[in-house]
Write a protein that holds these residues in place. Structure first.
Motif, PDB file in Angstrom:
ATOM      1  N   ARG A   8      39.973  46.891  39.994  1.00  0.00           N
ATOM      2  CA  ARG A   8      40.887  45.764  39.762  1.00  0.00           C
ATOM      3  C   ARG A   8      41.011  45.454  38.274  1.00  0.00           C
ATOM      4  O   ARG A   8      42.008  44.874  37.835  1.00  0.00           O
ATOM      5  CB  ARG A   8      40.379  44.516  40.469  1.00  0.00           C
TER       6      ARG A   8
ATOM      7  N   SER B  77      34.392  46.002  42.511  1.00  0.00           N
ATOM      8  CA  SER B  77      35.786  45.676  42.195  1.00  0.00           C
ATOM      9  C   SER B  77      36.243  46.243  40.855  1.00  0.00           C
ATOM     10  O   SER B  77      37.193  45.739  40.261  1.00  0.00           O
ATOM     11  CB  SER B  77      35.951  44.162  42.198  1.00  0.00           C
TER      12      SER B  77
ATOM     13  N   ASP C 270      45.406  49.410  45.874  1.00  0.00           N
ATOM     14  CA  ASP C 270      45.227  48.360  46.869  1.00  0.00           C
ATOM     15  C   ASP C 270      43.964  47.621  46.455  1.00  0.00           C
ATOM     16  O   ASP C 270      42.849  48.076  46.735  1.00  0.00           O
ATOM     17  CB  ASP C 270      45.087  48.970  48.261  1.00  0.00           C
ATOM     18  N   ASN C 271      44.135  46.494  45.779  1.00  0.00           N
ATOM     19  CA  ASN C 271      42.979  45.767  45.264  1.00  0.00           C
ATOM     20  C   ASN C 271      42.072  45.257  46.376  1.00  0.00           C
ATOM     21  O   ASN C 271      40.857  45.197  46.199  1.00  0.00           O
ATOM     22  CB  ASN C 271      43.435  44.605  44.388  1.00  0.00           C
ATOM     23  N   ALA C 272      42.639  44.902  47.505  1.00  0.00           N
ATOM     24  CA  ALA C 272      41.824  44.388  48.611  1.00  0.00           C
ATOM     25  C   ALA C 272      40.858  45.454  49.120  1.00  0.00           C
ATOM     26  O   ALA C 272      39.781  45.133  49.625  1.00  0.00           O
ATOM     27  CB  ALA C 272      42.719  43.908  49.734  1.00  0.00           C
ATOM     28  N   LYS C 273      41.257  46.716  48.977  1.00  0.00           N
ATOM     29  CA  LYS C 273      40.413  47.815  49.452  1.00  0.00           C
ATOM     30  C   LYS C 273      39.677  48.508  48.316  1.00  0.00           C
ATOM     31  O   LYS C 273      38.980  49.507  48.543  1.00  0.00           O
ATOM     32  CB  LYS C 273      41.261  48.844  50.205  1.00  0.00           C
ATOM     33  N   ASN C 274      39.841  48.010  47.092  1.00  0.00           N
ATOM     34  CA  ASN C 274      39.218  48.663  45.920  1.00  0.00           C
ATOM     35  C   ASN C 274      39.528  50.154  45.897  1.00  0.00           C
ATOM     36  O   ASN C 274      38.641  50.990  45.672  1.00  0.00           O
ATOM     37  CB  ASN C 274      37.702  48.447  45.925  1.00  0.00           C
TER      38      ASN C 274
END
Length: 112
Positions: free
Chosen positions: A30, A27, A72-76
């Motif tokens: 992020r 992560s 897109d933080n969910a997808k790093n």
């Protein structure tokens, strides 16, 4: 070990578009400023665009209005949408996370 992997490069005609992706293991994206740089053979690596964890963006004058960086933080993953491409945009594009981690680079060629 942090790994950054760029994808989405290739050959495109002048005026065309490409979207580059920078995918990270873990992560790190992020919590780090993530940036795109580019380098032509025989030239210094130059800054293209950056995005902070809070979403603040910055662009080199040469790409303002044509390139958009996003995340897109969910997808790093961090993206670089490149529109209205010019031959002078031809280079190897690199993703950087923080100050220490670089991807392997990906070729973008703009030519008719």
């Amino acid at each position: 070990q942090v790994q950054l992997v760029e994808s989405g490069g290739g050959l495109v005609q002048p005026g065309g578009s490409l979207r580059l992706s920078c995918a990270a293991s873990g992560s790190i994206l992020r919590f780090s400023v993530t940036a795109w740089y580019r380098q032509d053979p025989g030239k210094q690596r130059e800054f293209v665009a950056s995005i902070t964890p809070g979403g603040i963006t910055n662009y080199a004058d040469s790409v303002k209005g044509r390139f958009t960086i996003s995340r897109d933080n969910a997808k790093n993953t961090v993206y670089l949408q490149m529109n209205s491409l010019k031959p002078e945009d031809t280079a190897v594009y690199y993703c950087r996370a923080g100050s220490a981690f670089w991807g392997q680079g990906i070729q973008v060629t703009v030519s008719s």
